[in-house]
Each structure stands twice: as structure tokens, then as C-alpha cells.
Design an enzyme around this catalytic site. Structure first.
Site, PDB file in Angstrom:
ATOM      1  CG  PHE A  98      -1.856   1.212   1.190  1.00 60.90           C
ATOM      2  CD1 PHE A  98      -3.017   1.177   0.439  1.00 60.90           C
ATOM      3  CD2 PHE A  98      -1.550   2.385   1.873  1.00 60.90           C
ATOM      4  CE1 PHE A  98      -3.869   2.284   0.376  1.00 60.90           C
ATOM      5  CE2 PHE A  98      -2.387   3.486   1.815  1.00 60.90           C
ATOM      6  CZ  PHE A  98      -3.553   3.434   1.064  1.00 60.90           C
TER       7      PHE A  98
ATOM      8  CG  ASP B  41       5.575   3.600   1.824  1.00 67.22           C
ATOM      9  OD1 ASP B  41       5.587   4.247   2.892  1.00 67.22           O
ATOM     10  OD2 ASP B  41       4.560   3.479   1.116  1.00 67.22           O
TER      11      ASP B  41
ATOM     12  CE  LYS C  41      -0.931   5.799   7.707  1.00 65.90           C
ATOM     13  NZ  LYS C  41      -0.582   5.161   6.444  1.00 65.90           N
TER      14      LYS C  41
HETATM   15  C1  LIG Z   1      -0.875   5.338   5.016  1.00 69.73           C
HETATM   16  C2  LIG Z   1       0.183   4.911   4.054  1.00 69.73           C
HETATM   17  C3  LIG Z   1       0.383   5.590   2.837  1.00 69.73           C
HETATM   18  C4  LIG Z   1      -0.519   6.702   2.378  1.00 69.73           C
HETATM   19  O1  LIG Z   1      -0.488   7.792   3.213  1.00 69.73           O
HETATM   20  P1  LIG Z   1      -1.620   8.941   3.069  1.00 69.73           P
HETATM   21  O2  LIG Z   1      -1.176   9.971   4.039  1.00 69.73           O
HETATM   22  O3  LIG Z   1      -2.925   8.295   3.404  1.00 69.73           O
HETATM   23  O4  LIG Z   1      -1.584   9.413   1.681  1.00 69.73           O
HETATM   24  C5  LIG Z   1       1.427   5.190   2.041  1.00 69.73           C
HETATM   25  N1  LIG Z   1       2.227   4.159   2.386  1.00 69.73           N
HETATM   26  C6  LIG Z   1       2.056   3.479   3.536  1.00 69.73           C
HETATM   27  C7  LIG Z   1       2.984   2.359   3.869  1.00 69.73           C
HETATM   28  C8  LIG Z   1       1.026   3.820   4.395  1.00 69.73           C
HETATM   29  O5  LIG Z   1       0.831   3.128   5.520  1.00 69.73           O
END
Ligand SMILES: *Cc1c(COP(=O)(O)O)cnc(C)c1O
Length: 401
Positions: free
Chosen positions: A140, A225, A254
Site C-alpha cells: 500500500f 516506504d 503519518k
Molecule cells: C498510510 C500509508 C500511505 C498513504 O499515506 P496517506 O497519508 O494516506 O496518503 C502510504 N504508504 C504506507 C505504507 C502507508 O501506511
């Protein structure tokens, strides 16, 4: 006062129906606790999806935000923003591979910048054909078109085609598949150190190190990420510090703003220099309010919070492991304050509901995983109380038919 039911009704009329909200409206928070519109109190073990690393309304963050709100809110990146420069310096000081920072407002934007830069890096060096991004099945990375295409989940892409071209997916943890996918058209391999959204699935031991070696050998970049795993979530500043590898580029968001929307891309000197003047930008990115809060988050982390969160995290994990004797928890996985409970014989949604009714907010992922992402400030008594409530919810949940 307007209660939960009335808010739910108004939401159904006024909002697009893209979220499946729990039937409560949250109106106030303090530390690990939140209260709903009916006055019921909860222990918040979702923490705004791993965002509220210092809990709700932490006094140091409230003070930073209030002071900045009286000083300067927003000026744009047409000018130097001193707090943004300080935040960059402090992030780079705790990220040895990185020499350059770019700020934005969310995880998806940080990943969008990361993937765009990966392509531009190769294009600038005379290899525009090196534009393919390899990412993982069930990953994700956000909801923009580029990041949702990179994300390995069909359900998030359906109906939004045509998608961004030049992406391919390999199974997470499968080195042979990665080896076969990387070639002289590969710009970068994009990967999470723990797949958070698909059920808190940690990378197998040695996978990230081996992926680092493979990408280096093939001339591809490694994009990490750390949107969910970064900023202390796993007990170190960055999750990849538990490994022996460093990426070329890393996305963060986050927990960075402790609840204030803020994202960042951290890059090595060699790659970061290619995000040249005019090539990318953000109106709000790195605005003084967000940076003031993030600087306060970093100050708290330096003040012993990481060490303390490791201790409470270990206690929490041990208590969760002990729930396995009840027969309904198969495994506990994850690290630090990002934990996944793999359930057996009960539906995750039922346990989530039972926990909520008992005053504990957790997150069901799919049918058999519960995600826990409490604040790093969690106390021992609060950890014990949460496990007690979870145990009761597990015992009371109907057996899966
Ligand atoms: C939450 C998340 C995203 C997306 O972040 P947003 O602030 O919702 O755009 C991307 N990568 C990972 C691993 C995430 O947990």
C-alpha cells in the site's frame, strides 16, 4: 448535544460514501484516550492509523502549534521557511544515508514525489527508458493514481483505469521473483519494511538487505516506504535501522506531524539533487504550522521516548502472545508499537466490534487480522487494560461459521 447516531445520519447524507466508518463520532482526546459524542471513553489503539505517536493533544505539541499559530501560519515555498530548514536538518541528522529533504502533506504525496524522482534521476542521466517501477503484491502506497497503481491491491484500482503505465508487481519477500523482475528498464524497486495496510506483515529476515544488493547490481534505485513504520513506530527512528541496509530514497508521513498533516521525502545526495528547480512542488508542503509540530515530535522522541516505547511495547507484545492460550490468536507479528494479531476461528470484524463496545479501538484488516498502533507514550497500566478488554472481546466473539 448531538450523539453518535445523529452524526452517523448526517454523515450518510453529506459525505461521499467512500469510508466504512465505525458507528461512533469521536469528539475529544487526551493521551491514549478518546471520547465519542455519547460520552463513552475508549483506549485508542489505532491512533489515527499510526499517526498519533504522542497520543492525543500532547501538551508539547499543543504548545508548539499554539505558539506558531500566533507567529506565522503559511507563506508558500516562494520564500525560505526557517522551520522547514530546521526540520530538514534534524531529520537528516538522524538519517545517515540522506542529504536532502522535500516536504509535502501526506504519505501518498511523499511516495508520488519519490517515484517521480526515481524516473527523473535516470532520465537526467540519459536513460529515459529506465522508467519501470517494481513494487510488491499487497503493498500500500497511497491513493493518487501513481501510488495506487504501485500499490499491489486490485480492489483499490478497480474502476480508475487507465492506470499509470510502467509498473509491475512481485510477491513480497520473494527474492527470486525480484531478481527476475529487475532489468535495464527498471528505475526503482519500491517496498515497505513492514506491509502495514495488508495486515502488518514484516519483510522476511534478510529480504531488504538482499533487495538492496540486487538493485545496486542492476542500477536501479531502492525506494523505501516508511510512511507507517517511521518516526519511532517500531522502536527505532526508522524501521530499516533494524536491518543492515539503507535505501536511496525514503518516504515518511503519518507520525511525522503527530496528527498535523505532513509528509517528507528523504533522499541521498546523488539522487536528491535531481529534484531540480521547478521540477516538483507543493503549496502547503513544509508549512510553518506543520514543521513547528514536527520539530516538537522529534524533540519528544529524543527525550527518551523511543527507549520507553520499546519497553512498553515488549510488555504489550508479551501480553498479546499470552492470549494465544485462549485458542483464538494464532500469531502476533510486527514490531514495537505496530502489531498484528492473526486470529483463528473468529472474524476480525466481530472482535473489533466487541473491543469497541468494551472501550478499546483496534482495526480489523480483512477477515483475520487485528492491527494495533497505540501511541509511543502508552503506559504499562494502559497496555494491560487494553489487553484485558481485548481478551474479553476475543472470548465473547461468535465462532466463525
Ligand atoms: C498510510 C500509508 C500511505 C498513504 O499515506 P496517506 O497519508 O494516506 O496518503 C502510504 N504508504 C504506507 C505504507 C502507508 O501506511
Amino acid at each position: 448535544m448531538i450523539g453518535n447516531a445523529a452524526w452517523a445520519e448526517r454523515a450518510q447524507r453529506a459525505l461521499t460514501p467512500n469510508y466504512r466508518q465505525q458507528p461512533i463520532a469521536l469528539v475529544r482526546g487526551e493521551g491514549v484516550r478518546v471520547w465519542d459524542a455519547d460520552g463513552k471513553e475508549y483506549l485508542d489503539f489505532l491512533g489515527g492509523v499510526a499517526v498519533n505517536a504522542l497520543g492525543h493533544c500532547h501538551p508539547a505539541l499543543v504548545r508548539a502549534l499554539e505558539e506558531q499559530a500566533r507567529t506565522l501560519w503559511h507563506v508558500s515555498n516562494h520564500y525560505f521557511v526557517p522551520l522547514q530548514i530546521e526540520l530538514a536538518e534534524q531529520l537528516l541528522a538522524v538519517t545517515p544515508f540522506a542529504r536532502r529533504a522535500f516536504f509535502c502533506n501526506s504519505g501518498a504525496e511523499a511516495n508520488e514525489a519519490m517515484l517521480k524522482l526515481a524516473r527523473k534521476y535516470h532520465a537526467d542521466r540519459g536513460h529515459p527508458e529506465r522508467n519501470e517501477i517494481v513494487s510488491c503484491v499487497d503493498s500500500f502506497h497511497g491513493r493518487t493514481l501513481f501510488t495506487v497503481t504501485a500499490g499491489g491491491q486490485e480492489k483499490y484500482r478497480h474502476g480508475f483505469e487507465p492506470l499509470v503505465p510502467g509498473l509491475r508487481h512481485v510477491p513480497y519477500g520473494d527474492l527470486a521473483a525480484l531478481d527476475a523482475a529487475l532489468d535495464d528498464r527498471t528505475a526503482a524497486f519500491l517496498v515497505e519494511p513492514i506491509q502495514g495496510e495488508s495486515g502488518v506483515i514484516p519483510a522476511p529476515d534478510g529480504y531488504l538487505e538482499a533487495a538492496r544488493e540486487l538493485t545496486r547490481k542492476r542500477g536501479a534505485l531502492l525506494c523505501l516506504d516508511e510512511v507507517q513504520t517511521g518516526v519511532g513506530r517500531t522502536g527505532k527512528m526508522w524501521c530499516h535501522e533494524w536491518t543492515a541496509m539503507v535505501p536511496d530514497l525514503m518516504s515518511v508521513a503519518k507520525a511525522l506531524g503527530g496528527g498535523f498533516p505532513l509528509g517528507a521525502l528523504l533522499a541521498s545526495e546523488e539522487v536528491g539533487a535531481h529534484l531540480s528547480a521547478g521540477s516538483h512542488g507543493s503549496t502547503f508542503g513544509g508549512n510553518p504550522l506543520g514543521c513547528a509540530v514536527a520539530l516538537a515530535v522529534l524533540r519528544e522522541l529524543r527525550g527518551g521516548l523511543l527507549e520507553r516505547s520499546r519497553e512498553v511495547g515488549a510488555r504489550l507484545r508479551a501480553a498479546l502472545e499470552a492470549l494465544r492460550t485462549g485458542g483464538r490468536v494464532d500469531r502476533v507479528r510486527g514490531r514495537g508499537m505496530l502489531l498484528g494479531l492473526v486470529l483463528r476461528g473468529v472474524a476480525a470484524g466481530e472482535v473489533m466490534k466487541g473491543a469497541r463496545e468494551r472501550g478499546l479501538l483496534v482495526n480489523a484488516i480483512g477477515d483475520d487480522v487485528l492491527r494495533l498502533a497505540p501511541p509511543l507514550t502508552l503506559g504499562e497500566a494502559e497496555a494491560d487494560l487494553a489487553v484485558e478488554r481485548l481478551a474479553a472481546a476475543l472470548a465473547a466473539a461468535p465462532a466463525k461459521g
